[in-house]
Design an enzyme around this catalytic site. Structure first.
Site, PDB file in Angstrom:
ATOM      1  N   THR A 185       0.896  -1.171   0.000  1.00 44.69           N
ATOM      2  CA  THR A 185       0.000   0.000   0.000  1.00 44.69           C
ATOM      3  C   THR A 185       0.916   1.197   0.000  1.00 44.69           C
ATOM      4  OG1 THR A 185      -1.896  -0.927   1.224  1.00 44.69           O
ATOM      5  CG2 THR A 185      -1.525   1.399   1.501  1.00 44.69           C
ATOM      6  N   ARG A 213     -13.790  -8.048  -2.091  1.00 42.57           N
ATOM      7  CA  ARG A 213     -13.184  -7.719  -0.792  1.00 42.57           C
ATOM      8  C   ARG A 213     -12.861  -6.211  -0.748  1.00 42.57           C
ATOM      9  NH1 ARG A 213      -7.787  -5.838   0.930  1.00 42.57           N
ATOM     10  NH2 ARG A 213      -7.661  -6.363   3.113  1.00 42.57           N
ATOM     11  N   VAL A 214     -13.142  -5.571   0.367  1.00 44.77           N
ATOM     12  CA  VAL A 214     -12.944  -4.123   0.480  1.00 44.77           C
ATOM     13  C   VAL A 214     -11.740  -3.840   1.376  1.00 44.77           C
ATOM     14  CG1 VAL A 214     -13.975  -1.951   1.237  1.00 44.77           C
ATOM     15  CG2 VAL A 214     -15.370  -3.640   0.032  1.00 44.77           C
ATOM     16  N   ASP A 216      -9.021  -1.530   3.631  1.00 40.26           N
ATOM     17  CA  ASP A 216      -9.098  -0.457   4.633  1.00 40.26           C
ATOM     18  C   ASP A 216      -8.702   0.901   4.048  1.00 40.26           C
ATOM     19  OD1 ASP A 216      -6.337  -1.719   4.549  1.00 40.26           O
ATOM     20  OD2 ASP A 216      -5.948   0.184   5.553  1.00 40.26           O
ATOM     21  N   THR A 234      -0.929   0.955   6.569  1.00 39.57           N
ATOM     22  CA  THR A 234      -0.574  -0.064   5.581  1.00 39.57           C
ATOM     23  C   THR A 234      -0.478  -1.406   6.295  1.00 39.57           C
ATOM     24  OG1 THR A 234       1.193  -0.848   4.139  1.00 39.57           O
ATOM     25  CG2 THR A 234       1.866   0.609   5.898  1.00 39.57           C
ATOM     26  N   GLY A 235      -0.756  -2.482   5.573  1.00 37.52           N
ATOM     27  CA  GLY A 235      -0.689  -3.799   6.200  1.00 37.52           C
ATOM     28  C   GLY A 235      -1.975  -4.554   5.945  1.00 37.52           C
ATOM     29  N   ILE A 236      -2.255  -5.536   6.765  1.00 37.75           N
ATOM     30  CA  ILE A 236      -3.456  -6.344   6.551  1.00 37.75           C
ATOM     31  C   ILE A 236      -4.691  -5.510   6.867  1.00 37.75           C
ATOM     32  CG2 ILE A 236      -4.730  -8.381   7.322  1.00 37.75           C
ATOM     33  CD1 ILE A 236      -2.275  -9.931   7.226  1.00 37.75           C
TER      34      ILE A 236
END
Ligand code: GLY
Length: 322
Positions: A185, A213-214, A216, A234-236
């Site tokens: 990201t 899938r949306v 964040d 950023t990340g999961i």
């Protein structure tokens, strides 16, 4: 009122993702070079008076255009082999959030988010984003790169068993297949010379996800700003949403906690729940902060005196500020 506006020293922090370690020093050097070139260009614009929201958009465009990062050109593919991108812009002065979710065939998703700042309907998903592109007469653009396609083909052989795609597009990642998944990201937080804050975030998603899938990144959870502070994550994405990470840090700062402590507390809590992400932020007092629970955070900042980065931060949960 004197009519003389005071000058605030601009501050700028950007990120190119968080996740598992880059495969080699060459990877880190290349990422650092990319991040510093973008910081230099946009910091000069801030010194010549560019406002925070426009600077955030410009940074996002430059990061989206760099095929190394998982946003715009170089975005990861979803499980069906398509690229769907999400981006958001939040102006801390107007406290307006705008964004697009799962937009396709656009070069710079952040430009759609920027346009929506002045719209009554400020977050559009797939077909709405496509209609907006048509309205703005933006040309169709294919953000696919060879490395991301190879990565997807290899993942398909493994039946998409990795949680996420590589944090950046690295040739070594494709040839060796990193054992640990990465989380890409891009994002930016800006404090401009008028003391105004903005945050922007853009992503190709976590990679190999199911259709619909949306992320964040186009939710306030991943990108939030007000007059006191701004944060980009950023990340999961699922972890970021469940922690409501960006507003959590911003509101703590608004309620009086220094930004550094808001980061510390929020990342300590995230660590207890084994979250996997990173974040960057700036407060109105000029503090720049960043933190991560993941192995690496690819962040770099310009504080008016120097540029520095988080690439050599140790592994494990950490926060830092200047
Ligand atoms: N943070 C990017 C994503 O999970 O989509």
């Amino acid at each position: 009122m004197s009519g003389i506006s005071s000058f605030t020293q601009p501050k700028l922090i950007i990120h190119g993702g968080a996740g598992s370690s880059l495969k080699g020093k060459e990877g880190a050097d290349a990422v650092r070079k990319s991040l510093y070139a973008i910081l230099s260009e946009v910091y000069d614009l801030l010194l010549s008076g560019l406002d925070a929201a426009s600077a955030a958009v410009r940074c996002c465009e430059l990061l989206e255009d760099d095929p190394r990062f998982n946003a715009g050109t170089g975005s990861v593919l979803q499980s069906d082999g398509q690229i769907r991108m999400s981006a958001a812009l939040m102006n801390g002065v107007s406290q307006r959030f705008s964004g697009v979710i799962n937009a396709s065939r656009v070069k710079n998703p952040i430009q759609l988010a920027q346009f929506l700042q002045d719209s009554d309907d400020r977050v559009l998903s797939d077909i709405g984003a496509q209609e907006l592109m048509r309205e703005l007469q933006l040309p169709y653009y294919d953000p696919l790169t060879k490395i991301r396609l190879q990565e997807w083909l290899l993942e398909r052989e493994g039946n998409f068993d990795r949680a996420m795609a590589g944090v950046v597009a690295e040739r070594e990642l494709v040839t060796e297949m990193a054992s640990e998944a990465g989380r890409g990201t891009i994002g930016v937080v800006v404090l401009d010379s008028q003391g105004q804050i903005a945050a922007g975030t853009s992503t190709g998603g976590k990679g190999f996800e199911r259709i619909g899938r949306v992320s964040d990144s186009a939710m306030p959870a991943g990108n939030y700003a007000n007059a006191r502070a701004g944060v980009s994550c950023t990340g999961i994405g699922e972890h970021i949403i469940e922690e409501c990470l960006a507003p959590r840090i911003v509101i703590r700062t608004t309620d009086g906690l220094p930004l550094s402590q808001a980061f510390e507390r929020s990342f300590q809590e995230a660590d207890l729940r084994q979250r996997d992400f990173g974040a960057i932020g700036i407060a109105a007092d000029g503090t720049i902060a960043w933190g991560k629970t993941s192995e690496v955070l690819l962040a770099a900042y310009h504080d008016g005196e120097k540029m520095a980065d988080s690439l050599e931060m140790g592994t494990g949960t950490q926060t830092s500020s200047v």
